[in-house]
Design a protein around this motif. Sequence first.
Motif, PDB file in Angstrom:
ATOM      1  N   ASP A  11       0.885  -0.916  -0.207  1.00 50.04           N
ATOM      2  CA  ASP A  11      -0.455  -0.111   0.298  1.00 50.04           C
ATOM      3  C   ASP A  11       1.194   0.863   0.145  1.00 50.04           C
ATOM      4  OD1 ASP A  11      -2.505  -1.480   0.143  1.00 50.04           O
ATOM      5  OD2 ASP A  11      -2.759  -1.249   2.238  1.00 50.04           O
ATOM      6  N   CYS A  12       0.273   2.688  -0.803  1.00 51.53           N
ATOM      7  CA  CYS A  12       1.290   2.951  -0.640  1.00 51.53           C
ATOM      8  C   CYS A  12       0.946   4.665   0.604  1.00 51.53           C
ATOM      9  CB  CYS A  12       1.249   3.699  -1.938  1.00 51.53           C
ATOM     10  SG  CYS A  12       1.939   5.764  -2.390  1.00 51.53           S
ATOM     11  N   ILE A  13       1.863   5.497   0.800  1.00 51.03           N
ATOM     12  CA  ILE A  13       1.402   7.022   1.656  1.00 51.03           C
ATOM     13  C   ILE A  13       1.318   8.121   1.086  1.00 51.03           C
ATOM     14  CG2 ILE A  13       2.201   7.916   3.254  1.00 51.03           C
ATOM     15  CD1 ILE A  13      -0.344   5.550   4.606  1.00 51.03           C
ATOM     16  N   ILE A  14       0.854   8.860   0.734  1.00 49.78           N
ATOM     17  CA  ILE A  14       2.024  10.302  -0.443  1.00 49.78           C
ATOM     18  C   ILE A  14       1.665  11.445   0.736  1.00 49.78           C
ATOM     19  CG2 ILE A  14       1.730  11.991  -2.480  1.00 49.78           C
ATOM     20  CD1 ILE A  14       0.260   9.426  -3.591  1.00 49.78           C
ATOM     21  N   PHE A  15       2.313  11.673   1.613  1.00 46.79           N
ATOM     22  CA  PHE A  15       2.350  12.731   2.365  1.00 46.79           C
ATOM     23  C   PHE A  15       2.434  14.050   0.721  1.00 46.79           C
ATOM     24  CE2 PHE A  15       4.216  10.323   4.926  1.00 46.79           C
ATOM     25  CZ  PHE A  15       3.973  11.112   5.748  1.00 46.79           C
ATOM     26  N   SER A  16       1.692  15.515   1.098  1.00 50.77           N
ATOM     27  CA  SER A  16       1.456  16.188   0.072  1.00 50.77           C
ATOM     28  C   SER A  16       1.969  17.520   0.913  1.00 50.77           C
ATOM     29  CB  SER A  16      -0.447  15.780  -0.344  1.00 50.77           C
ATOM     30  OG  SER A  16      -0.166  16.846  -1.636  1.00 50.77           O
ATOM     31  N   ALA A  17       2.569  17.256   1.574  1.00 50.23           N
ATOM     32  CA  ALA A  17       2.815  18.826   2.104  1.00 50.23           C
ATOM     33  C   ALA A  17       3.814  19.204   2.204  1.00 50.23           C
ATOM     34  CB  ALA A  17       2.255  18.812   3.617  1.00 50.23           C
ATOM     35  N   ASN A  18       4.852  20.122   2.665  1.00 53.07           N
ATOM     36  CA  ASN A  18       6.214  19.915   2.969  1.00 53.07           C
ATOM     37  C   ASN A  18       6.560  20.045   4.609  1.00 53.07           C
ATOM     38  OD1 ASN A  18       4.911  22.472   4.576  1.00 53.07           O
ATOM     39  ND2 ASN A  18       6.344  24.053   3.550  1.00 53.07           N
ATOM     40  N   LYS A  19       7.523  19.906   4.844  1.00 52.25           N
ATOM     41  CA  LYS A  19       8.033  19.818   6.165  1.00 52.25           C
ATOM     42  C   LYS A  19       7.970  21.040   7.287  1.00 52.25           C
ATOM     43  CE  LYS A  19      10.329  15.063   4.927  1.00 52.25           C
ATOM     44  NZ  LYS A  19      11.466  14.433   5.203  1.00 52.25           N
ATOM     45  N   ILE A  20       7.243  20.963   8.373  1.00 53.47           N
ATOM     46  CA  ILE A  20       7.631  22.120   9.165  1.00 53.47           C
ATOM     47  C   ILE A  20       8.745  21.739   9.613  1.00 53.47           C
ATOM     48  CG2 ILE A  20       6.938  23.649  10.507  1.00 53.47           C
ATOM     49  CD1 ILE A  20       4.381  23.645   9.743  1.00 53.47           C
ATOM     50  N   PRO A  21      10.398  22.783  10.198  1.00 53.13           N
ATOM     51  CA  PRO A  21      11.353  22.162  10.678  1.00 53.13           C
ATOM     52  C   PRO A  21      11.245  21.759  11.910  1.00 53.13           C
ATOM     53  CG  PRO A  21      11.471  24.077   9.198  1.00 53.13           C
ATOM     54  CD  PRO A  21      10.754  23.785   8.840  1.00 53.13           C
ATOM     55  N   ASP A  22      10.620  22.414  12.725  1.00 53.73           N
ATOM     56  CA  ASP A  22       9.923  22.172  14.216  1.00 53.73           C
ATOM     57  C   ASP A  22       9.844  20.035  14.406  1.00 53.73           C
ATOM     58  OD1 ASP A  22      11.109  23.959  14.865  1.00 53.73           O
ATOM     59  OD2 ASP A  22       8.612  24.981  16.019  1.00 53.73           O
ATOM     60  N   ASN A  23       8.948  19.229  13.503  1.00 55.17           N
ATOM     61  CA  ASN A  23       8.117  18.396  12.833  1.00 55.17           C
ATOM     62  C   ASN A  23       9.014  17.424  12.142  1.00 55.17           C
ATOM     63  OD1 ASN A  23       6.138  19.973  13.677  1.00 55.17           O
ATOM     64  ND2 ASN A  23       5.365  20.131  11.988  1.00 55.17           N
ATOM     65  N   LEU A  24       9.782  18.036  11.837  1.00 49.71           N
ATOM     66  CA  LEU A  24      10.898  16.769  10.971  1.00 49.71           C
ATOM     67  C   LEU A  24      11.222  14.913  11.788  1.00 49.71           C
ATOM     68  CD1 LEU A  24      14.241  18.900   9.853  1.00 49.71           C
ATOM     69  CD2 LEU A  24      11.889  18.286   9.019  1.00 49.71           C
ATOM     70  N   VAL A  25      11.695  15.056  13.070  1.00 48.36           N
ATOM     71  CA  VAL A  25      12.073  14.030  13.769  1.00 48.36           C
ATOM     72  C   VAL A  25      10.566  12.678  14.130  1.00 48.36           C
ATOM     73  CG1 VAL A  25      12.782  13.080  16.109  1.00 48.36           C
ATOM     74  CG2 VAL A  25      14.184  14.933  15.386  1.00 48.36           C
ATOM     75  N   ARG A  26       9.211  13.871  14.202  1.00 50.69           N
ATOM     76  CA  ARG A  26       7.894  13.098  14.340  1.00 50.69           C
ATOM     77  C   ARG A  26       8.201  12.183  12.941  1.00 50.69           C
ATOM     78  NH1 ARG A  26       3.896  16.745  16.285  1.00 50.69           N
ATOM     79  NH2 ARG A  26       4.262  18.097  15.098  1.00 50.69           N
ATOM     80  N   ILE A  27       8.303  13.541  11.579  1.00 50.64           N
ATOM     81  CA  ILE A  27       7.668  12.939  10.298  1.00 50.64           C
ATOM     82  C   ILE A  27       8.653  11.702  10.170  1.00 50.64           C
ATOM     83  CG2 ILE A  27       7.792  13.931   7.989  1.00 50.64           C
ATOM     84  CD1 ILE A  27       7.654  16.198   9.284  1.00 50.64           C
ATOM     85  N   GLN A  28       9.946  11.988  10.099  1.00 53.13           N
ATOM     86  CA  GLN A  28      10.406  11.076  10.258  1.00 53.13           C
ATOM     87  C   GLN A  28      10.743   9.383  10.969  1.00 53.13           C
ATOM     88  OE1 GLN A  28      12.854  11.299   7.423  1.00 53.13           O
ATOM     89  NE2 GLN A  28      12.861   8.727   7.517  1.00 53.13           N
TER      90      GLN A  28
END
Length: 420
Positions: A301-318
């Motif tokens: 299955d596929c996840i698409i992030f149609s958004a930029n990475k806000i710098p404060d959230n980089l660790v959580r996104i990763q």
Amino acid sequence: MIYGHAGQYLMVDCGMGFLSLPNEITQTQRVVPDISPLLSQKNRLQGIVITHGHEDHLGALVHVWPQLQVPIYASAFSAALIERKFAQAELDISRFLYTIATLNPVTVGFFEVQWLPVTHSIVQSHSLQISTALGTVLHTADWKMDANPLLEAPFSFKPFGHIKNLVALIGDSTNALKPGKTPSESACFADLLETVQQQPYRVVVSCFSSNLARLITLARVAKASGRYFAVMGRAMEQMLSLAKAHGYWPADLQALSPYELGYLPRHEVMLITTGSQGEPNSGLWRLARNNSRFMGLEAEDCIIFSANKIPDNLVRIQNLIQAFKLQGITVIHAEEYKDKHLHVSGHPSQQDIVELYQHLKPPLVIPVHGEAIHLQAHAQLIKEHQLAQTVLLGENGDLFQIIPSGKVIKNRVEVGLISI
């Protein structure tokens, strides 16, 4: 932001933000401005004017307004968002909330305010023309030059053509490091469609819930690729409801209930959900932990992030991306596909800023909205292109004197944040 003139104050926007919790890499706390320095002089505050409906521009109202109890002025869409927040908090704002009409002047004490329409990543966004007997300030708020924003009229210089005696421009710095022009919202459809068509099984797309144009684009992508779609996440569900109530949602795009997706063949599913910034309780994290009430995901299955990475959230996104990859789920993030428009910003890049300032010729510019590196890049751009005679840089708590002479009084007000 507070503007002062002749002993009166005008508040522009009242937003909330996020800070990381001490010793935590994934958890954050909501924070709002500490308005205690204002309370001893709150009788000077004539009103609060809202530029648009994003959380970092109106999300703190429900927390700080009860201490102020002054009129709030906002567009119909922003007012609907405010009403919903106050209703959820069991507060009645009806006597204090005024719906403005674009371009119609509103007198707020000694200030005359006009809402000038601009394009951004939420509908009914505005710059503010704030006029007093001494001159006019243009508060750009968040904006971009979009020739085809999908839901509203294209960006136009025409509303700015009536500004007289412009003494200062307070300008958006978010994309001041990015060269060129910001792409149109309409650029996303073709690349998102191609990307979705390449996926053999379920597709889950996460974006900013407030971007109605993106939600509609994704619904059209689902239809064009032979998929059914549903939305999941409280913020996204509320935005869909408001879009329908205000006439923005196309009648031919019908969302399923998320409960129905689990019964469909994998190749017919598209789920649009919250969590693009790795928020701990979002729809994406529930899917990653396999505790969604609606459906589960499988390998490929596929996840698409149609958004930029806000710098404060980089660790959580990763961390979120890694949780999906460990399950064999394909992850596509917009920032890693620079040649595709899987997301476009809602803020002006360098060439957009240059064009607007060349049109307006402001004598004084104060860069705002961004970290120090963005404000400095904005100031440098102005100096390189000779876009203004004076540029003033400062921080929260500084007082910017516009008239009689442009200068910054450092640390004039003690400022801070309160955790919610």
